[in-house]
Design a protein around this motif. Structure first.
Motif, PDB file in Angstrom:
ATOM      1  N   SER A  80       0.827  -1.210   0.000  1.00 43.46           N
ATOM      2  CA  SER A  80       0.000   0.000   0.000  1.00 43.46           C
ATOM      3  C   SER A  80       0.859   1.257   0.000  1.00 43.46           C
ATOM      4  N   ARG A  83       2.168   1.970  -3.463  1.00 40.03           N
ATOM      5  CA  ARG A  83       1.172   2.615  -4.317  1.00 40.03           C
ATOM      6  C   ARG A  83       1.090   4.108  -4.035  1.00 40.03           C
ATOM      7  N   HIS A  84       1.148   4.497  -2.767  1.00 41.48           N
ATOM      8  CA  HIS A  84       1.124   5.918  -2.433  1.00 41.48           C
ATOM      9  C   HIS A  84       2.410   6.609  -2.866  1.00 41.48           C
ATOM     10  N   GLY A  87       2.237   7.599  -6.344  1.00 41.02           N
ATOM     11  CA  GLY A  87       1.299   8.686  -6.587  1.00 41.02           C
ATOM     12  C   GLY A  87       0.013   8.245  -7.248  1.00 41.02           C
ATOM     13  N   MET A  88      -0.230   6.946  -7.301  1.00 38.88           N
ATOM     14  CA  MET A  88      -1.462   6.410  -7.888  1.00 38.88           C
ATOM     15  C   MET A  88      -2.323   5.859  -6.767  1.00 38.88           C
ATOM     16  N   GLN A  89      -3.467   6.463  -6.538  1.00 45.18           N
ATOM     17  CA  GLN A  89      -4.294   6.102  -5.398  1.00 45.18           C
ATOM     18  C   GLN A  89      -5.104   4.831  -5.618  1.00 45.18           C
ATOM     19  N   GLU A  90      -5.394   4.478  -6.842  1.00 52.71           N
ATOM     20  CA  GLU A  90      -6.254   3.320  -7.122  1.00 52.71           C
ATOM     21  C   GLU A  90      -5.606   2.306  -8.051  1.00 52.71           C
ATOM     22  N   ASN A  94      -7.167  -2.543  -5.063  1.00 55.58           N
ATOM     23  CA  ASN A  94      -7.059  -3.234  -3.774  1.00 55.58           C
ATOM     24  C   ASN A  94      -7.113  -4.752  -3.931  1.00 55.58           C
TER      25      ASN A  94
END
Length: 252
Positions: A80, A83-84, A87-90, A94
Motif C-alpha cells: 500500500s 502505491r502511495h 502517486g497512484m491512489q487506485e 485493492n
C-alpha cells in the motif's frame, strides 16, 4: 351438494396423511431410542459434530488470524505504501494488492503451515488427538514464528501493559502478550521498508518541482511530469522483483 362432499374427502385425506407422518416420526424416534438407550448420540457422531463446529469457528476467525499471526500485515502495508509513493491512489487496485499479499504470505508461512498441518490438523481430523492437544501442537509453530519476528522491547511493553508477572522464559509469555507485540513489530518493520521505498520517488518529485520552478511553470502540477518518470524508473530497475525479494527476505 358435490362441493361439500369433496371438501370432506380432502379433509379426511389430509388427516390420514398427517397421521401417517406422525407414525413414521414415532417409528424413527423409537429406532433411535433403541439404538442409543442412554438418550445421547454415538461418540463417533459427537466427535464429527464437534469437528464441524470447530471448522466453522475457524473459518469465521480466519481473517483475523491472517492479519494477527502471519506475515500478511507487513506485506499489505508495504504494498500500500508503494502505491502511495508512486502517486497512484487506485492503481494497482485493492483486489490485486490483496491477492499478491495473500500469495506472498503463503510463500512465507509455508514451512509453518506444513508443520501445523502435520502435527495438529491432520491428527485431529483423523481422531488421534483431542482439541487441547491439537491446540497446543498447532500453536507451537506459530508461536515460534512470531517470536522470531518480535522485538524484545515490544514484548516487554505488552507484558507491562497487561500487568503480568515478568516471564523467565518464552513459555511464560502468553498469546495475549505475544500477538500484539508481534503486530507492533510487524508495523515497525513495514514502516521501515516503506520509508526506504518512498525515498527514490520523493527525490524524483523534488527534482521535477525544482525544474518547474526554475522554468517559471508554477501553475503546472509536478505530479503530471513526475508520475510517468517514477513509473519508468520503477520498471527499468525491476522494482516489483526487488520489492518482493526484500519483503520475503525480511522474515527470519
Amino acid at each position: 351438494m358435490k362441493r361439500p362432499a369433496l371438501a370432506h374427502r380432502a379433509a379426511a385425506i389430509g388427516a390420514l396423511t398427517a397421521l401417517a407422518a406422525l407414525a413414521c416420526c414415532g417409528a424413527r424416534a423409537a429406532t433411535a431410542a433403541s439404538a442409543f438407550p442412554h438418550g445421547g448420540l454415538a461418540s463417533g457422531e459427537t466427535t464429527q459434530a464437534l469437528r464441524i463446529v470447530l471448522g466453522l469457528t475457524l473459518l469465521a476467525v480466519l481473517p483475523a488470524l491472517l492479519v494477527c499471526v502471519t506475515s500478511f500485515l507487513r506485506t499489505i502495508i508495504v504494498l500500500s505504501m508503494l502505491r502511495h509513493a508512486l502517486g497512484m491512489q487506485e492503481t494497482p487496485p485493492n483486489t490485486v494488492l490483496l491477492g499478491l499479499a495473500l500469495f506472498l504470505t503463503l510463500f512465507t508461512m509455508s514451512p509453518v503451515l506444513q508443520k501445523l498441518n502435520q502435527d495438529a490438523f491432520t491428527p485431529f481430523m483423523n481422531g488421534r488427538q483431542t482439541v487441547e492437544q491439537a491446540y497446543e501442537r498447532g500453536s507451537a509453530p506459530l508461536r515460534d514464528f512470531m517470536f522470531r519476528q518480535t522485538r524484545e522491547q515490544d514484548l516487554a511493553l505488552m507484558v507491562e501493559l497487561s500487568k503480568a508477572p515478568q516471564p523467565r522464559s518464552p513459555d511464560d509469555i502468553g498469546n495475549l502478550q505475544l500477538i500484539p507485540a508481534f503486530m507492533l513489530s510487524e508495523l515497525r518493520a513495514a514502516f521501515q521498508i516503506g520509508f526506504v521505498v518512498f525515498l527514490p520517488f520523493l527525490l524524483i518529485d523534488l527534482i521535477v518541482a525544482s525544474i518547474l520552478m526554475a522554468l517559471g511553470m508554477m501553475m503546472m502540477p509536478p505530479a503530471t511530469i513526475s508520475l510517468p518518470l517514477k513509473i519508468l524508473m520503477f520498471i527499468l530497475m525491476d522494482g516489483w522483483g526487488l520489492l518482493l525479494k526484500a519483503l520475503v527476505g525480511s522474515f527470519h
